[in-house]
Write a protein that holds these residues in place. Sequence first.
Motif, mmCIF file in Angstrom:
data_model
loop_
_atom_site.group_PDB
_atom_site.id
_atom_site.type_symbol
_atom_site.label_atom_id
_atom_site.label_comp_id
_atom_site.label_asym_id
_atom_site.label_seq_id
_atom_site.Cartn_x
_atom_site.Cartn_y
_atom_site.Cartn_z
ATOM 1 N N ALA A 2 0.835 -1.205 0.000
ATOM 2 C CA ALA A 2 0.000 0.000 0.000
ATOM 3 C C ALA A 2 0.863 1.245 0.000
ATOM 4 C CB ALA A 2 -0.917 -0.009 1.213
ATOM 5 N N MET A 3 0.397 2.256 -0.673
ATOM 6 C CA MET A 3 1.113 3.526 -0.711
ATOM 7 C C MET A 3 0.862 4.275 0.588
ATOM 8 S SD MET A 3 0.195 4.573 -4.641
ATOM 9 C CE MET A 3 0.350 3.389 -5.971
ATOM 10 N N ASP A 4 1.920 4.838 1.158
ATOM 11 C CA ASP A 4 1.776 5.480 2.469
ATOM 12 C C ASP A 4 1.770 6.993 2.411
ATOM 13 O OD1 ASP A 4 4.390 6.122 1.925
ATOM 14 O OD2 ASP A 4 5.264 4.754 3.410
ATOM 15 N N GLY A 5 1.917 7.562 1.202
ATOM 16 C CA GLY A 5 1.836 9.014 1.062
ATOM 17 C C GLY A 5 3.138 9.753 1.287
ATOM 18 N N ASN A 6 4.232 9.029 1.657
ATOM 19 C CA ASN A 6 5.505 9.713 1.886
ATOM 20 C C ASN A 6 6.190 10.109 0.579
ATOM 21 O OD1 ASN A 6 5.312 9.507 4.695
ATOM 22 N ND2 ASN A 6 6.155 7.419 4.678
ATOM 23 N N ASN A 7 5.886 9.407 -0.477
ATOM 24 C CA ASN A 7 6.476 9.690 -1.779
ATOM 25 C C ASN A 7 5.527 10.610 -2.549
ATOM 26 O OD1 ASN A 7 7.471 9.683 -4.402
ATOM 27 N ND2 ASN A 7 8.023 7.521 -4.371
ATOM 28 N N PRO A 8 5.954 11.823 -2.908
ATOM 29 C CA PRO A 8 5.049 12.753 -3.603
ATOM 30 C C PRO A 8 4.535 12.220 -4.934
ATOM 31 C CG PRO A 8 7.331 13.516 -3.701
ATOM 32 C CD PRO A 8 7.295 12.390 -2.714
ATOM 33 N N TYR A 9 5.280 11.300 -5.567
ATOM 34 C CA TYR A 9 4.838 10.767 -6.843
ATOM 35 C C TYR A 9 3.613 9.860 -6.702
ATOM 36 C CZ TYR A 9 9.026 12.614 -9.040
ATOM 37 O OH TYR A 9 9.993 13.448 -9.511
ATOM 38 N N GLN A 19 -1.317 -1.731 -8.872
ATOM 39 C CA GLN A 19 -1.305 -3.118 -8.421
ATOM 40 C C GLN A 19 -1.662 -4.070 -9.555
ATOM 41 O OE1 GLN A 19 -0.195 -4.235 -5.558
ATOM 42 N NE2 GLN A 19 0.223 -2.157 -4.846
ATOM 43 N N ILE A 20 -2.636 -3.698 -10.380
ATOM 44 C CA ILE A 20 -3.052 -4.554 -11.493
ATOM 45 C C ILE A 20 -1.931 -4.697 -12.517
ATOM 46 C CG2 ILE A 20 -4.599 -4.664 -13.494
ATOM 47 C CD1 ILE A 20 -6.774 -3.452 -11.684
ATOM 48 N N VAL A 21 -1.273 -3.574 -12.820
ATOM 49 C CA VAL A 21 -0.185 -3.599 -13.802
ATOM 50 C C VAL A 21 1.003 -4.391 -13.263
ATOM 51 C CG1 VAL A 21 1.492 -2.174 -15.031
ATOM 52 C CG2 VAL A 21 -0.901 -1.465 -14.935
ATOM 53 N N LYS A 22 1.337 -4.211 -11.994
ATOM 54 C CA LYS A 22 2.452 -4.952 -11.392
ATOM 55 C C LYS A 22 2.157 -6.450 -11.393
ATOM 56 C CE LYS A 22 4.338 -3.522 -7.582
ATOM 57 N NZ LYS A 22 4.465 -2.994 -6.204
ATOM 58 N N LEU A 23 0.926 -6.827 -11.060
ATOM 59 C CA LEU A 23 0.559 -8.233 -11.049
ATOM 60 C C LEU A 23 0.669 -8.846 -12.440
ATOM 61 C CD1 LEU A 23 -0.526 -10.624 -9.408
ATOM 62 C CD2 LEU A 23 -2.850 -9.833 -9.927
ATOM 63 N N HIS A 24 0.226 -8.098 -13.446
ATOM 64 C CA HIS A 24 0.351 -8.574 -14.830
ATOM 65 C C HIS A 24 1.815 -8.823 -15.162
ATOM 66 C CE1 HIS A 24 -0.729 -8.704 -19.212
ATOM 67 N NE2 HIS A 24 0.562 -8.390 -19.295
ATOM 68 N N PHE A 25 2.677 -7.877 -14.791
ATOM 69 C CA PHE A 25 4.103 -7.993 -15.103
ATOM 70 C C PHE A 25 4.723 -9.194 -14.380
ATOM 71 C CE2 PHE A 25 8.598 -6.692 -14.430
ATOM 72 C CZ PHE A 25 8.978 -6.645 -15.769
ATOM 73 N N LYS A 359 13.895 6.430 -10.039
ATOM 74 C CA LYS A 359 14.173 5.888 -8.705
ATOM 75 C C LYS A 359 13.027 6.180 -7.746
ATOM 76 C CE LYS A 359 19.220 6.180 -9.100
ATOM 77 N NZ LYS A 359 20.447 6.905 -8.646
ATOM 78 N N SER A 360 12.402 7.336 -7.877
ATOM 79 C CA SER A 360 11.291 7.682 -6.989
ATOM 80 C C SER A 360 10.084 6.789 -7.214
ATOM 81 C CB SER A 360 10.904 9.155 -7.190
ATOM 82 O OG SER A 360 11.964 10.009 -6.804
ATOM 83 N N PHE A 361 9.932 6.280 -8.445
ATOM 84 C CA PHE A 361 8.802 5.411 -8.755
ATOM 85 C C PHE A 361 9.071 3.939 -8.444
ATOM 86 C CE2 PHE A 361 6.835 8.904 -11.052
ATOM 87 C CZ PHE A 361 5.487 8.626 -10.902
ATOM 88 N N SER A 362 10.320 3.592 -8.170
ATOM 89 C CA SER A 362 10.655 2.189 -7.912
ATOM 90 C C SER A 362 9.860 1.581 -6.763
ATOM 91 C CB SER A 362 12.162 2.055 -7.656
ATOM 92 O OG SER A 362 12.886 2.334 -8.831
ATOM 93 N N PRO A 363 9.660 2.297 -5.611
ATOM 94 C CA PRO A 363 8.857 1.703 -4.543
ATOM 95 C C PRO A 363 7.396 1.478 -4.939
ATOM 96 C CG PRO A 363 10.170 3.538 -3.720
ATOM 97 C CD PRO A 363 10.230 3.596 -5.211
ATOM 98 N N ILE A 364 6.925 2.222 -5.948
ATOM 99 C CA ILE A 364 5.528 2.131 -6.363
ATOM 100 C C ILE A 364 5.342 1.080 -7.445
ATOM 101 C CG2 ILE A 364 3.546 3.439 -7.243
ATOM 102 C CD1 ILE A 364 5.082 5.995 -6.397
ATOM 103 N N LEU A 365 6.250 1.070 -8.423
ATOM 104 C CA LEU A 365 6.084 0.207 -9.595
ATOM 105 C C LEU A 365 7.084 -0.933 -9.667
ATOM 106 C CD1 LEU A 365 5.379 3.014 -12.237
ATOM 107 C CD2 LEU A 365 3.719 1.587 -11.032
ATOM 108 N N GLY A 366 8.045 -0.963 -8.758
ATOM 109 C CA GLY A 366 8.991 -2.071 -8.685
ATOM 110 C C GLY A 366 9.813 -2.250 -9.938
ATOM 111 N N ASN A 367 9.947 -3.517 -10.377
ATOM 112 C CA ASN A 367 10.809 -3.844 -11.510
ATOM 113 C C ASN A 367 10.294 -3.305 -12.843
ATOM 114 O OD1 ASN A 367 12.595 -5.242 -9.865
ATOM 115 N ND2 ASN A 367 11.465 -7.182 -10.086
ATOM 116 N N LEU A 368 9.092 -2.800 -12.865
ATOM 117 C CA LEU A 368 8.558 -2.229 -14.108
ATOM 118 C C LEU A 368 9.394 -1.064 -14.614
ATOM 119 C CD1 LEU A 368 4.707 -2.275 -13.472
ATOM 120 C CD2 LEU A 368 5.843 -3.187 -15.494
ATOM 121 N N VAL A 369 10.056 -0.353 -13.711
ATOM 122 C CA VAL A 369 10.817 0.830 -14.121
ATOM 123 C C VAL A 369 12.322 0.609 -14.000
ATOM 124 C CG1 VAL A 369 8.995 2.468 -13.610
ATOM 125 C CG2 VAL A 369 10.562 1.802 -11.798
ATOM 126 N N SER A 370 12.749 -0.629 -13.900
ATOM 127 C CA SER A 370 14.191 -0.906 -13.797
ATOM 128 C C SER A 370 14.825 -0.938 -15.179
ATOM 129 C CB SER A 370 14.409 -2.242 -13.087
ATOM 130 O OG SER A 370 13.860 -3.299 -13.845
#
Length: 407
Positions: A2-9, A19-25, A359-370
């Motif tokens: 879950a997103m906790d709001g600490n990341n402005p992105y 979550q749906i896109v990450k699960l698909h990936f 890098k800021s999106f990595s906690p949100i989207l994980g390996n999708l943005v690596s």
Amino acid sequence: MAMDGNNPYELSVNEDDAQIVKLHFEEKGYRGLDKALMKRRDQWVDVPIHVAIFGSSGAGKSSFINVIRGLKESDKNGAELNVGQTTIEPIPYSHPNKHYLKFWDLPQLGSRAFSKDLYLKNANINKYDYFLIFTKSTYSEDDFWFAHQLQALNKKCYFVCTHMDIVVDSALKEDLNADQREVKIRVLTAIRDRLHKTIKDQKLKVDYVYLITTADVRKYDFPKLALRLIVDLTGRKWEAMALTLKVFAEDVIKQKRRALQKRVWIIALMSGLEHASHYYGLQFDVDIEPVLEEAQEYRRQFCLDEASIYRLARSIDTSVESIKKASSFKTNYAQLEDRGLVQQYKTLSVYDVSDGITKSFSPILGNLVSGSSPFGATYFVLNRLLDTMETDALRMIEYVKYRGAEL
């Protein structure tokens, strides 16, 4: 996670979509990922919204239904403007750009099928997201009865008073030597106060009374009503209404920006998939096509296409060149084409922001943005375009106000 709001992105990402896109990936990798992303981007198009319009014959319901859908009286899909006839059953009118957004012209009370005892049932009252009660001057006993029923059912309800342009013009003709703005303010204040008092006397809790004219959606309370139709919805319905209504007003433009912002990450991911191509001067491959489509969508949403600006210029008796100059217009149409967009990517070396965004999106989207994905670069380019076009739209709105085209 879950997103906790600490990341402005996180503010610019729909958590369910992520979550749906990450699960698909995780389950399928890149196979079909482009279609999954497009589905999330376009999901708002298929979200049903039902708006109920209630009022007596001649109250301006049909004119409103036409203008809110961007139609003229002569258009074949327009609501009929025949004050001599009354609706005998709820009639739906779909928005031409979003068929799942329907404005329903409700029948009047009084017929056998729609007596008070049967009205709520026969009108299928639970279908609608909110209700607009129209009048030309004074609300009737039937209007207030209906409002009380809606209030008891905890339904959203707004009072709308039409033909303000006719009322104001009549007042101005009666006192040709008076200050026009003072006359307008006096007349509108008197009408609003009278309607508020009447509604309060009826012990109704409705807070919103909108004075409008369908002759010009920029005037009087029409922009406030359009904003209310957007912000009183949530989730996909809010997004759908924000991206469908074409009312050139400050608060509506800001709602459009919010809705468009929440899909930038989707386009940024799409720009790094299998159709990415190499462009000279870039350190990464990029699929420019979805970025081009999105940039053109921004132009349409902010009414910055040439046809919209031409109509706006004509409405205040000036030229397109004059309105652009007066508004310090910055949108460069060449940047919305292949070569211009690629040039914007090349300027990123100056700003050095692409890696930081990724890098800021990595906690949100994980390996999708690596890896070497152009995610951060596309995200930056699209946000810069959003900033520029939103600013241009807001400045043109301010210029129209300056020219006295709206009160």
